[in-house]
Scaffold this motif. Structure first.
Motif, PDB file in Angstrom:
ATOM      1  N   THR A 165       3.402  32.171 -33.463  1.00 14.47           N
ATOM      2  CA  THR A 165       2.862  31.088 -34.280  1.00 14.47           C
ATOM      3  C   THR A 165       1.897  31.625 -35.333  1.00 14.47           C
ATOM      4  N   PHE A 206      -6.843  25.078 -36.940  1.00 12.97           N
ATOM      5  CA  PHE A 206      -6.411  25.172 -35.548  1.00 12.97           C
ATOM      6  C   PHE A 206      -6.062  26.616 -35.165  1.00 12.97           C
ATOM      7  N   LEU A 207      -5.376  27.311 -36.069  1.00 20.51           N
ATOM      8  CA  LEU A 207      -4.849  28.631 -35.724  1.00 20.51           C
ATOM      9  C   LEU A 207      -5.916  29.718 -35.706  1.00 20.51           C
ATOM     10  N   GLY A 234       2.294  30.893 -39.075  1.00 17.18           N
ATOM     11  CA  GLY A 234       1.453  29.726 -39.325  1.00 17.18           C
ATOM     12  C   GLY A 234       0.218  30.002 -40.145  1.00 17.18           C
ATOM     13  N   ARG A 253      -3.236  24.211 -44.151  1.00 20.94           N
ATOM     14  CA  ARG A 253      -3.680  23.057 -43.370  1.00 20.94           C
ATOM     15  C   ARG A 253      -3.664  23.335 -41.864  1.00 20.94           C
ATOM     16  N   TRP A 254      -3.023  24.429 -41.433  1.00 23.07           N
ATOM     17  CA  TRP A 254      -3.010  24.796 -40.021  1.00 23.07           C
ATOM     18  C   TRP A 254      -4.160  25.721 -39.645  1.00 23.07           C
TER      19      TRP A 254
END
Length: 285
Positions: free
Chosen positions: A216, A229-230, A220, A225-226
């Motif tokens: 991921t 979280f990442l 990612g 926009r990720w």
């Protein structure tokens, strides 16, 4: 009209310009990691001859100048050259123990890639001198901007680390958890044959979690926009690696390189927000 894939790749890789503050933070962080890993090994008392002593002095001079951002194009290139010699000559050719490992390879490549960027245009003595020259001549203060293709190379480096790490794990020994069991028993079990209840299930879960998370992260991190979280997920992953395994500077190096994925305008604005209370702001981002 829609762009061809080749044109889109060119526009993404070659054309962007923006704030150089992310590059400056990477420059400072990379020198800090280089010192953490190599400074103790480069002290003169450990150098067996004149040539090695001269090399050690070059190491400290180049990295110190790069840290403060003085003659940064030269000092960053000199630091990169020193790291290449350290890894390939001392680590691979001479075979010094621990000098040619996965973490030292990543650190060497980080130094090489940051040397390809205008990392001295922000947070540096070079910028201070440029501002002073502008004040004396009555010219405009130079903007903290530069080409970002070097930053793209750092992003590609992070992608390669995760991609090939996952590729190395796609085998029955790892996916079954057996490889992790062997590593943990070797590190923590001593010379005996410990019977740890639940270890096989834990290692199976850890194996699949690491493969899924690294897969991921590989792709990612390129989606802005990720990132909220990442990046915390990646920090947790590398924090676990650091606590469980002797990975040296690898975990901190990877976390530092996440800066390459955060949009440079966000970093620039964040630093301005921190400096605003004391009346200090920077140039255009």
């Amino acid at each position: 009209p829609s762009r061809s894939p080749a044109r889109a790749l060119y526009d993404w890789f070659v054309l962007p310009e923006g704030s150089t503050r992310s590059l400056a933070l990477l420059r400072i962080g990379i020198v800090a990691l280089i010192w953490c890993r190599w400074a103790g090994a480069m002290v003169l008392v450990r150098m067996p001859g004149l040539g090695q002593s001269v090399f050690a002095l070059a190491f400290f001079l180049a990295t110190a100048l790069m840290l403060v951002g003085l003659w940064t194009r030269f000092s960053a290139a000199a630091t990169a050259l020193v790291m290449v010699v350290t890894y390939y000559y001392f680590g691979i050719y001479q075979g010094l123990d621990g000098w040619a490992k996965h973490h030292t390879c990543l650190l060497m490549m980080s130094a090489v890639l940051i040397a390809l960027t205008p990392c001295g245009r922000s947070l540096s003595v070079d910028r201070f001198l440029a501002i002073r020259r502008a004040a004396r001549s009555g010219g405009a203060v130079p903007d903290e901007r530069g080409e970002l293709w070097g930053l793209r190379l750092i992003q590609v480096q992070v992608f390669c680390v995760y991609f090939w790490s996952v590729a190395d794990k796609l085998n029955p020994a790892y996916l079954s958890g057996e490889r992790l069991q062997s590593i943990l028993i070797w590190l923590y079990g001593g010379s005996g044959d410990p019977q740890w209840g639940g270890l096989p299930v834990l290692c199976l879960a850890m194996a699949w979690a690491s493969v899924l998370i690294e897969s991921t992260l590989a792709f990612g991190l390129f989606v802005p926009r990720w990132l909220k979280f990442l990046i915390p997920l990646g920090i947790l992953l590398h924090g676990a690696f650091y606590i469980l395994f002797p990975v040296s500077t690898f975990s901190l190096n990877m976390i530092l390189l996440y800066l390459a994925f955060i949009p440079v305008a966000w970093v620039h604005a964040g630093i301005d927000a921190m400096l605003a209370p004391v009346g200090l702001t920077g140039g255009r981002s």
